[in-house]
Design a protein around this motif. Structure first.
Motif, PDB file in Angstrom:
ATOM      1  N   GLN A 152      11.394  12.348 -49.766  1.00 51.35           N
ATOM      2  CA  GLN A 152      11.683  10.959 -50.121  1.00 51.35           C
ATOM      3  C   GLN A 152      11.511  10.821 -51.621  1.00 51.35           C
ATOM      4  O   GLN A 152      10.584  11.377 -52.209  1.00 51.35           O
ATOM      5  CB  GLN A 152      10.717  10.011 -49.379  1.00 51.35           C
ATOM      6  CG  GLN A 152      10.850   8.545 -49.754  1.00 51.35           C
ATOM      7  CD  GLN A 152      12.140   7.965 -49.208  1.00 51.35           C
ATOM      8  OE1 GLN A 152      12.740   8.531 -48.319  1.00 51.35           O
ATOM      9  NE2 GLN A 152      12.567   6.856 -49.760  1.00 51.35           N
ATOM     10  N   SER A 196       6.558   2.007 -45.575  1.00 53.07           N
ATOM     11  CA  SER A 196       6.395   2.634 -46.886  1.00 53.07           C
ATOM     12  C   SER A 196       4.922   2.924 -47.136  1.00 53.07           C
ATOM     13  O   SER A 196       4.045   2.085 -46.859  1.00 53.07           O
ATOM     14  CB  SER A 196       6.927   1.707 -47.979  1.00 53.07           C
ATOM     15  OG  SER A 196       6.622   2.226 -49.255  1.00 53.07           O
ATOM     16  N   SER A 197       4.667   4.104 -47.678  1.00 53.57           N
ATOM     17  CA  SER A 197       3.277   4.442 -48.017  1.00 53.57           C
ATOM     18  C   SER A 197       2.773   3.576 -49.166  1.00 53.57           C
ATOM     19  O   SER A 197       1.567   3.397 -49.314  1.00 53.57           O
ATOM     20  CB  SER A 197       3.175   5.927 -48.382  1.00 53.57           C
ATOM     21  OG  SER A 197       3.944   6.217 -49.545  1.00 53.57           O
ATOM     22  N   LYS A 232       6.065   7.856 -49.400  1.00 56.16           N
ATOM     23  CA  LYS A 232       6.415   8.439 -48.116  1.00 56.16           C
ATOM     24  C   LYS A 232       6.931   7.349 -47.192  1.00 56.16           C
ATOM     25  O   LYS A 232       6.550   6.187 -47.306  1.00 56.16           O
ATOM     26  CB  LYS A 232       5.199   9.124 -47.494  1.00 56.16           C
ATOM     27  CG  LYS A 232       4.593  10.209 -48.373  1.00 56.16           C
ATOM     28  CD  LYS A 232       3.312  10.745 -47.773  1.00 56.16           C
ATOM     29  CE  LYS A 232       2.664  11.750 -48.720  1.00 56.16           C
ATOM     30  NZ  LYS A 232       1.396  12.256 -48.171  1.00 56.16           N
ATOM     31  N   MET A 254       9.827  15.645 -40.612  1.00 55.93           N
ATOM     32  CA  MET A 254       9.417  15.544 -41.995  1.00 55.93           C
ATOM     33  C   MET A 254      10.624  15.748 -42.902  1.00 55.93           C
ATOM     34  O   MET A 254      11.523  16.510 -42.589  1.00 55.93           O
ATOM     35  CB  MET A 254       8.347  16.587 -42.323  1.00 55.93           C
ATOM     36  CG  MET A 254       7.090  16.448 -41.478  1.00 55.93           C
ATOM     37  SD  MET A 254       6.153  14.978 -41.874  1.00 55.93           S
ATOM     38  CE  MET A 254       4.708  15.255 -40.844  1.00 55.93           C
ATOM     39  N   SER A 310      10.553   9.766 -55.309  1.00 55.06           N
ATOM     40  CA  SER A 310       9.302   9.233 -55.844  1.00 55.06           C
ATOM     41  C   SER A 310       9.533   7.848 -56.402  1.00 55.06           C
ATOM     42  O   SER A 310      10.649   7.427 -56.657  1.00 55.06           O
ATOM     43  CB  SER A 310       8.766  10.164 -56.928  1.00 55.06           C
ATOM     44  OG  SER A 310       9.665  10.189 -58.015  1.00 55.06           O
ATOM     45  N   GLN A 362      -1.701   7.004 -46.827  1.00 55.74           N
ATOM     46  CA  GLN A 362      -1.287   8.260 -46.211  1.00 55.74           C
ATOM     47  C   GLN A 362      -0.915   7.979 -44.750  1.00 55.74           C
ATOM     48  O   GLN A 362      -1.754   7.535 -43.964  1.00 55.74           O
ATOM     49  CB  GLN A 362      -2.414   9.286 -46.266  1.00 55.74           C
ATOM     50  CG  GLN A 362      -2.077  10.623 -45.628  1.00 55.74           C
ATOM     51  CD  GLN A 362      -0.993  11.379 -46.392  1.00 55.74           C
ATOM     52  OE1 GLN A 362      -0.894  11.247 -47.605  1.00 55.74           O
ATOM     53  NE2 GLN A 362      -0.192  12.163 -45.678  1.00 55.74           N
ATOM     54  N   ASN A 413      -1.510   3.268 -52.501  1.00 52.58           N
ATOM     55  CA  ASN A 413      -0.748   4.282 -51.789  1.00 52.58           C
ATOM     56  C   ASN A 413      -1.519   4.726 -50.547  1.00 52.58           C
ATOM     57  O   ASN A 413      -2.683   5.119 -50.627  1.00 52.58           O
ATOM     58  CB  ASN A 413      -0.472   5.496 -52.682  1.00 52.58           C
ATOM     59  CG  ASN A 413       0.730   5.268 -53.576  1.00 52.58           C
ATOM     60  OD1 ASN A 413       1.847   5.212 -53.090  1.00 52.58           O
ATOM     61  ND2 ASN A 413       0.475   5.120 -54.875  1.00 52.58           N
ATOM     62  N   PRO A 446       6.341  14.757 -51.451  1.00 55.60           N
ATOM     63  CA  PRO A 446       6.610  13.623 -50.582  1.00 55.60           C
ATOM     64  C   PRO A 446       7.165  14.075 -49.244  1.00 55.60           C
ATOM     65  O   PRO A 446       7.883  15.062 -49.158  1.00 55.60           O
ATOM     66  CB  PRO A 446       7.669  12.824 -51.361  1.00 55.60           C
ATOM     67  CG  PRO A 446       8.314  13.832 -52.249  1.00 55.60           C
ATOM     68  CD  PRO A 446       7.261  14.821 -52.596  1.00 55.60           C
ATOM     69  N   VAL A 447       6.782  13.323 -48.191  1.00 56.13           N
ATOM     70  CA  VAL A 447       7.266  13.645 -46.858  1.00 56.13           C
ATOM     71  C   VAL A 447       7.715  12.376 -46.164  1.00 56.13           C
ATOM     72  O   VAL A 447       7.321  11.283 -46.520  1.00 56.13           O
ATOM     73  CB  VAL A 447       6.179  14.332 -46.004  1.00 56.13           C
ATOM     74  CG1 VAL A 447       5.773  15.649 -46.605  1.00 56.13           C
ATOM     75  CG2 VAL A 447       4.970  13.414 -45.824  1.00 56.13           C
ATOM     76  N   GLU A 448       8.558  12.540 -45.164  1.00 58.95           N
ATOM     77  CA  GLU A 448       8.972  11.438 -44.308  1.00 58.95           C
ATOM     78  C   GLU A 448       8.514  11.743 -42.901  1.00 58.95           C
ATOM     79  O   GLU A 448       8.648  12.859 -42.423  1.00 58.95           O
ATOM     80  CB  GLU A 448      10.502  11.290 -44.341  1.00 58.95           C
ATOM     81  CG  GLU A 448      11.004  10.173 -43.441  1.00 58.95           C
ATOM     82  CD  GLU A 448      12.518  10.134 -43.420  1.00 58.95           C
ATOM     83  OE1 GLU A 448      13.085  10.710 -42.475  1.00 58.95           O
ATOM     84  OE2 GLU A 448      13.121   9.558 -44.330  1.00 58.95           O
ATOM     85  N   GLN A 449       7.937  10.734 -42.225  1.00 58.51           N
ATOM     86  CA  GLN A 449       7.450  10.931 -40.876  1.00 58.51           C
ATOM     87  C   GLN A 449       8.194   9.995 -39.949  1.00 58.51           C
ATOM     88  O   GLN A 449       8.440   8.854 -40.278  1.00 58.51           O
ATOM     89  CB  GLN A 449       5.953  10.644 -40.788  1.00 58.51           C
ATOM     90  CG  GLN A 449       5.124  11.599 -41.656  1.00 58.51           C
ATOM     91  CD  GLN A 449       3.658  11.451 -41.369  1.00 58.51           C
ATOM     92  OE1 GLN A 449       3.279  10.919 -40.355  1.00 58.51           O
ATOM     93  NE2 GLN A 449       2.830  11.937 -42.280  1.00 58.51           N
TER      94      GLN A 449
END
Length: 599
Positions: free
Chosen positions: A57, A81-82, A67, A54, A59, A139, A137, A40-43
């Motif tokens: 986050q 939110s993804s 993400k 990044m 799950s 991206q 989900n 998981p990543v944060e942008q």
């Protein structure tokens, strides 16, 4: 065009009692697609040019990792939110929320947070299975101030493209490719679930102001719905919003929402005030969902709302017709002009009250002069009542009117100032709890002039009052009581058996006002305290320095000696009474004849 009534339950009961007493007294005499990345990543992105960052986050309950992406400018801080590709947090950094534990407005102001709102589109695939974008989900990809959320479903691509703009606006585009091979639908359902977060001090007041609002007829018509159900299946809505006391979350569809329905429920306690659920439909062209929307997360500032030219300014509940016009074109500009002098909000309200009093002073002077004249002729009125105490009420009233006519006293002239006060009261009742410039402005022991002051906290709950006593409301009630004591001598007490004591009713009215004001905006209580204090000073000045009751008595006697021309209203009243007397005499005569025949 409707407007929010702005009353909670307790205020409504108190206000009904207050209105009944006031009007009675005056005329008697208100699915999931797996993510491609392994971790998981944060942008994060900023419209001011900050580079994306990044970070991990948590799950989603062991499912595909969720993400979070961010967009930010000086007006909005947004998180996405993804899961569902939707906005998951909305913060207005220029404002603060009320902290009940500390009795201060020092918390970040989130309109949406911790899953308090969700939205998405729903349609069926060719096998009849429901596809919900909330469950998919996405991206995230950030480029400048634009965030693109992308997902795959059964080989089709769905993209949500968000662009953060100025003026609290988020451009929201939905683009699909290959969806026509998956779905045979000609329309997609749009579902929006929203929990209104408590961000103001007065819970019941903020709860009352929380409701659906929407525009239709190409933005020209506006309506709201604060009831349980909402049904607008016959209209094409240009935008649908959830309004709070000072803020609103709105989504606009460029092609419109059809088949709109909604419901809402009050939440009695906790961090939420209401839950609102909306459902509408948007068109799909060639089975593809390519639509343009805009999100707005707005403070309810009149100038800002009007700048969009989308009928957003109607969200602000300033009152209907003349009431709203008075607020828009008089009270708001006048307050802004006074506050531009650099004085605090409380003293600006003080000066606003004085200016209103000066504008009304010619009419108020006539009212106080009339009161003095009525006080002078009181002995003659009492004499008439005594003389005709055994006669019917109509004869007694006719004789009383004759005394007023000979003395040159027009009773209806005293009603005009009271009638003028009614629209002013309604306008101010809407002005103080809805004028965002007063939000968070303190004055003496009132920490927010748009909410009640609760300097006196009670260890128990009093029905219709709550668990506090407002000092401003108490002061205003005391001022009204003193004013009533100074003017109660002019009230004519009905002499007919069983009639209520009007003076007692006049003293009950200020007590009712306390129940009404205790949970209202402290700015309103402060205004009416100043207004009634000025009334008291005016009465005392007129009584002891301006009007000489001996001279008034001499003038009345001179009026009696002169032939008096009967006014149109007096003539009409006299003719109506004479006609009523004839009818009464005729009925009595017919009754006697009927009784004589029976004998």
């Amino acid at each position: 065009m409707q407007q929010n009534n702005g009353l909670d339950k307790n205020q409504l009961i108190s206000f009904m009692l207050f209105s009944a007493l006031m009007l009675g007294a005056m005329f008697y005499f208100q699915s999931r697609e797996e993510a491609k990345a392994p971790a998981p990543v944060e942008q994060t992105a900023s419209t001011q040019g900050a580079a994306p960052t990044m970070g991990p986050q948590a799950s989603n309950s062991g499912a595909s990792p969720v993400k979070v992406a961010k967009l930010e400018n000086n007006e909005l801080r947004l998180e996405f939110s993804s899961l569902g590709g939707q906005i998951s947090r909305v913060e207005l950094p220029g404002y603060k929320a009320y902290n009940q534990a500390q009795d201060e407005a020092n918390l970040p102001l989130y309109l949406i947070d911790n899953g308090s709102a969700s939205y998405g589109f729903e349609f069926k695939d060719r096998a009849g299975r429901l596809i919900r974008t909330k469950d998919l989900n996405f991206q995230p990809t950030v480029q400048g101030n634009t965030l693109t959320m992308t997902t795959q479903v059964q080989g089709a691509t769905i993209q949500f493209i968000y662009t953060l703009l100025d003026k609290y606006t988020v451009d929201f585009k939905v683009r699909t490719s290959g969806l026509g091979q998956v779905s045979s639908s000609s329309a997609a359902d749009f579902k929006w679930d929203y929990k209104v977060r408590a961000v103001e001090k007065g819970r019941s007041q903020e709860q009352t102001h929380s409701e659906f609002s929407y525009a239709f007829d190409n933005y020209s018509s506006y309506d709201y719905d604060g009831r349980t159900g909402m049904d607008e299946t016959e209209e094409t809505l240009n935008w649908i919003g959830v309004k709070q006391q000072f803020f609103s979350s709105i989504i606009e569809s460029k092609t419109g929402f059809v088949g709109s329905k909604g419901n809402q429920e009050i939440v009695e306690e906790g961090e939420y005030l209401k839950t609102l659920n909306y459902s509408g439909q948007v068109a799909m062209s060639a089975n593809e969902l390519n639509q343009d929307f805009s999100w707005y997360f707005l403070p309810l500032d009149l100038k800002l709302l009007k700048s969009f030219d989308k009928n957003f300014d109607e969200i602000l509940p300033l009152g209907w017709s003349f009431i709203g016009t008075m607020n828009r074109w008089f009270f708001m500009p006048l307050y802004n002009w006074i506050s531009s002098w650099g004085i605090t909000a409380g003293w600006a309200i003080f000066l606003l009250t004085i200016i209103v009093k000066l504008i009304l002073s010619p009419i108020m002077f006539k009212q106080h002069k009339l009161s003095a004249m009525m006080r002078v002729i009181r002995p003659e009125i009492d004499e008439v009542n005594e003389k005709y105490k055994d006669a019917d009420a109509m004869k007694r009233q006719q004789a009383t009117m004759e005394v007023y006519r000979k003395a040159g006293v027009n009773q209806m002239a005293g009603c005009l100032p009271a009638l003028l006060q009614i629209p002013i009261f309604y306008a101010l009742f809407r002005f103080f709890p809805n004028f965002i410039d007063l939000r968070g402005e303190s004055f003496w022991f009132a920490k927010d002039l748009t909410a009640y002051d609760d300097l006196i906290k009670l260890p128990f709950h009093i029905p219709f009052l709550g668990e506090h006593l407002s000092v401003f409301a108490i002061a205003c009630t005391a001022a009204i009581l003193i004013y009533t004591m100074l003017t109660a001598g002019n009230i004519q007490q009905p002499t007919a058996p069983g009639m209520p004591n009007m003076k007692v009713l006049m003293y009950i009215f200020p007590i009712t006002f306390l129940f009404f004001l205790n949970t209202s905006a402290s700015g309103l209580s402060w205004y009416y305290f100043v207004s009634n204090a000025i009334n008291i000073v005016i009465i005392l000045v007129i009584k002891y320095l301006i009007l000489d009751e001996k001279k008034i008595h001499a003038q009345i006697q001179a009026n009696k000696a002169q032939p008096k021309k009967e006014g149109k209203f007096q003539k009409r009243m006299r003719e109506m009474m004479e006609q009523a007397q004839k009818q009464q005499a005729l009925q009595q005569e017919q009754l006697k004849k009927t009784q004589g025949k029976k004998k």
